[in-house]
Write a protein that holds these residues in place. Structure first.
Motif, PDB file in Angstrom:
ATOM      1  N   ASN A  43       0.841  -1.184   0.000  1.00 27.20           N
ATOM      2  CA  ASN A  43       0.000   0.000   0.000  1.00 27.20           C
ATOM      3  C   ASN A  43       0.881   1.240   0.000  1.00 27.20           C
ATOM      4  O   ASN A  43       1.598   1.497   0.956  1.00 27.20           O
ATOM      5  N   PHE A  44       0.818   2.019  -1.057  1.00 22.76           N
ATOM      6  CA  PHE A  44       1.632   3.224  -1.151  1.00 22.76           C
ATOM      7  C   PHE A  44       1.136   4.327  -0.234  1.00 22.76           C
ATOM      8  O   PHE A  44       1.855   5.265   0.045  1.00 22.76           O
ATOM      9  N   GLU A  45      -0.078   4.188   0.270  1.00 26.70           N
ATOM     10  CA  GLU A  45      -0.648   5.194   1.165  1.00 26.70           C
ATOM     11  C   GLU A  45       0.196   5.360   2.429  1.00 26.70           C
ATOM     12  O   GLU A  45       0.219   6.426   3.028  1.00 26.70           O
ATOM     13  N   GLN A  46       0.906   4.319   2.821  1.00 25.80           N
ATOM     14  CA  GLN A  46       1.740   4.445   4.017  1.00 25.80           C
ATOM     15  C   GLN A  46       2.844   5.476   3.819  1.00 25.80           C
ATOM     16  O   GLN A  46       3.417   5.965   4.775  1.00 25.80           O
ATOM     17  N   PHE A  47       3.135   5.826   2.556  1.00 20.18           N
ATOM     18  CA  PHE A  47       4.148   6.829   2.261  1.00 20.18           C
ATOM     19  C   PHE A  47       3.533   8.153   1.813  1.00 20.18           C
ATOM     20  O   PHE A  47       4.162   9.196   1.914  1.00 20.18           O
ATOM     21  N   ASP A  48       2.321   8.109   1.273  1.00 16.47           N
ATOM     22  CA  ASP A  48       1.657   9.297   0.744  1.00 16.47           C
ATOM     23  C   ASP A  48       0.154   9.136   0.963  1.00 16.47           C
ATOM     24  O   ASP A  48      -0.486   8.322   0.303  1.00 16.47           O
ATOM     25  N   THR A  69      -2.026   0.481  -5.063  1.00 11.62           N
ATOM     26  CA  THR A  69      -1.442  -0.669  -4.392  1.00 11.62           C
ATOM     27  C   THR A  69      -0.713  -1.517  -5.431  1.00 11.62           C
ATOM     28  O   THR A  69      -0.914  -1.349  -6.641  1.00 11.62           O
ATOM     29  N   GLN A  70       0.094  -2.433  -4.943  1.00  8.89           N
ATOM     30  CA  GLN A  70       0.804  -3.344  -5.842  1.00  8.89           C
ATOM     31  C   GLN A  70       0.894  -4.712  -5.173  1.00  8.89           C
ATOM     32  O   GLN A  70       1.280  -4.808  -4.007  1.00  8.89           O
ATOM     33  N   VAL A  71       0.522  -5.763  -5.911  1.00 13.94           N
ATOM     34  CA  VAL A  71       0.654  -7.117  -5.409  1.00 13.94           C
ATOM     35  C   VAL A  71       2.132  -7.511  -5.480  1.00 13.94           C
ATOM     36  O   VAL A  71       2.783  -7.354  -6.512  1.00 13.94           O
ATOM     37  N   ALA A  77       8.766 -10.586  -6.144  1.00 11.93           N
ATOM     38  CA  ALA A  77       8.289 -10.423  -7.517  1.00 11.93           C
ATOM     39  C   ALA A  77       6.953  -9.699  -7.527  1.00 11.93           C
ATOM     40  O   ALA A  77       6.177  -9.805  -6.581  1.00 11.93           O
ATOM     41  N   SER A  78       6.720  -8.977  -8.622  1.00 16.53           N
ATOM     42  CA  SER A  78       5.440  -8.303  -8.776  1.00 16.53           C
ATOM     43  C   SER A  78       5.015  -8.347 -10.242  1.00 16.53           C
ATOM     44  O   SER A  78       5.753  -7.887 -11.118  1.00 16.53           O
ATOM     45  N   PRO A  79       3.831  -8.913 -10.517  1.00 19.40           N
ATOM     46  CA  PRO A  79       3.333  -8.907 -11.894  1.00 19.40           C
ATOM     47  C   PRO A  79       2.912  -7.495 -12.287  1.00 19.40           C
ATOM     48  O   PRO A  79       2.379  -6.746 -11.466  1.00 19.40           O
ATOM     49  N   ILE A  80       3.186  -7.154 -13.554  1.00 21.04           N
ATOM     50  CA  ILE A  80       2.777  -5.820 -14.014  1.00 21.04           C
ATOM     51  C   ILE A  80       1.842  -5.871 -15.217  1.00 21.04           C
ATOM     52  O   ILE A  80       1.242  -4.861 -15.565  1.00 21.04           O
ATOM     53  N   GLY A  81       1.712  -7.014 -15.862  1.00 20.58           N
ATOM     54  CA  GLY A  81       0.795  -7.130 -16.994  1.00 20.58           C
ATOM     55  C   GLY A  81       1.086  -8.365 -17.816  1.00 20.58           C
ATOM     56  O   GLY A  81       2.051  -9.095 -17.557  1.00 20.58           O
ATOM     57  N   LEU A  82       0.258  -8.591 -18.813  1.00 21.63           N
ATOM     58  CA  LEU A  82       0.419  -9.741 -19.687  1.00 21.63           C
ATOM     59  C   LEU A  82       1.493  -9.457 -20.732  1.00 21.63           C
ATOM     60  O   LEU A  82       1.481  -8.397 -21.373  1.00 21.63           O
ATOM     61  N   ALA A  83       2.399 -10.404 -20.903  1.00 17.29           N
ATOM     62  CA  ALA A  83       3.504 -10.237 -21.849  1.00 17.29           C
ATOM     63  C   ALA A  83       2.997 -10.005 -23.274  1.00 17.29           C
ATOM     64  O   ALA A  83       3.604  -9.252 -24.033  1.00 17.29           O
ATOM     65  N   GLU A 134       1.509   1.265 -14.847  1.00 18.24           N
ATOM     66  CA  GLU A 134       0.725   2.411 -15.316  1.00 18.24           C
ATOM     67  C   GLU A 134       1.186   2.851 -16.700  1.00 18.24           C
ATOM     68  O   GLU A 134       0.368   3.085 -17.600  1.00 18.24           O
ATOM     69  N   THR A 135       2.489   2.945 -16.912  1.00 17.81           N
ATOM     70  CA  THR A 135       3.036   3.439 -18.171  1.00 17.81           C
ATOM     71  C   THR A 135       2.775   2.484 -19.332  1.00 17.81           C
ATOM     72  O   THR A 135       2.346   2.905 -20.409  1.00 17.81           O
ATOM     73  N   PHE A 136       3.017   1.195 -19.127  1.00 15.60           N
ATOM     74  CA  PHE A 136       2.966   0.241 -20.236  1.00 15.60           C
ATOM     75  C   PHE A 136       1.659  -0.518 -20.359  1.00 15.60           C
ATOM     76  O   PHE A 136       1.358  -1.064 -21.417  1.00 15.60           O
ATOM     77  N   PHE A 137       0.876  -0.585 -19.293  1.00 22.66           N
ATOM     78  CA  PHE A 137      -0.356  -1.344 -19.323  1.00 22.66           C
ATOM     79  C   PHE A 137      -1.592  -0.474 -19.035  1.00 22.66           C
ATOM     80  O   PHE A 137      -2.710  -0.955 -19.041  1.00 22.66           O
ATOM     81  N   GLY A 138      -1.356   0.806 -18.692  1.00 17.98           N
ATOM     82  CA  GLY A 138      -2.433   1.770 -18.579  1.00 17.98           C
ATOM     83  C   GLY A 138      -3.341   1.629 -17.377  1.00 17.98           C
ATOM     84  O   GLY A 138      -4.480   2.078 -17.420  1.00 17.98           O
ATOM     85  N   GLY A 139      -2.880   1.035 -16.289  1.00  9.58           N
ATOM     86  CA  GLY A 139      -3.763   0.909 -15.154  1.00  9.58           C
ATOM     87  C   GLY A 139      -3.075   0.388 -13.916  1.00  9.58           C
ATOM     88  O   GLY A 139      -1.848   0.418 -13.809  1.00  9.58           O
ATOM     89  N   ASP A 140      -3.895  -0.098 -13.005  1.00 11.48           N
ATOM     90  CA  ASP A 140      -3.418  -0.630 -11.724  1.00 11.48           C
ATOM     91  C   ASP A 140      -4.138  -1.944 -11.467  1.00 11.48           C
ATOM     92  O   ASP A 140      -4.914  -2.070 -10.527  1.00 11.48           O
ATOM     93  N   ALA A 141      -3.896  -2.938 -12.325  1.00 18.55           N
ATOM     94  CA  ALA A 141      -4.616  -4.209 -12.237  1.00 18.55           C
ATOM     95  C   ALA A 141      -3.984  -5.193 -11.250  1.00 18.55           C
ATOM     96  O   ALA A 141      -4.614  -6.145 -10.837  1.00 18.55           O
ATOM     97  N   TYR A 142      -2.717  -4.949 -10.880  1.00 11.10           N
ATOM     98  CA  TYR A 142      -2.023  -5.899 -10.007  1.00 11.10           C
ATOM     99  C   TYR A 142      -1.541  -5.233  -8.755  1.00 11.10           C
ATOM    100  O   TYR A 142      -1.167  -4.145  -8.683  1.00 11.10           O
TER     101      TYR A 142
END
Length: 135
Positions: A30-35, A41-43, A61-67, A127-135
């Motif tokens: 949870n990034f809220e703990q910093f801001d 959030t990020q899984v 490890a953290s998934p960011i999107g489908l290859a 956000e940059t390459f997959f356009g969202g916050d799915a993971y």
């Protein structure tokens, strides 16, 4: 830190754990703990790895999107230019950022700092390459 059990206890006390298996812990970073204004959030997946049947490591490890949904060359160039504590890989269908650390004599900051850096990089690249916050 001396073992996977020690790290798992620390993670359970410190982070928002969303699932636990024998050698895997998933957390919601949870990034809220910093801001306070940031609700992203990020899984993050923590996995116990054993090197040469005797040395315990933790893989972060953290998934960011489908290859299949990304320009891998552009993504890898960005990872090479803008990240410090992780590399990119394809695991299954997903692009992931990951970093590994030996557990023997691990200082807690040697875990928490790369974890935060990886989570921030994963969130930004997602956000940059997959356009969202799915993971």
């Amino acid at each position: 830190m001396a073992s996977w059990g020690d790290l798992a206890a620390y993670v359970n006390d410190t982070y928002d754990v969303i699932s636990v298996q024998e050698d895997e812990i998933r957390i919601l970073f949870n990034f809220e703990q910093f801001d306070e204004d940031d609700e992203r959030t990020q899984v993050i997946i923590l996995v116990r790895e054993v090197l040469d049947n005797m040395h315990e490591w933790v893989q972060i490890a953290s998934p960011i999107g489908l290859a299949a949904n990304v320009d891998l060359r552009a993504l890898l160039e960005e990872v090479g230019n803008s990240t410090i504590a992780c590399g990119a890989a394809i695991m299954g269908e997903h692009v992931v950022l990951r970093h590994s650390l030996p557990l023997v004599d691990l200082d807690i900051h040697e875990f928490t700092d790369p974890l935060a850096l990886l989570a921030g990089s994963a969130d930004r690249l997602e956000e940059t390459f997959f356009g969202g916050d799915a993971y």
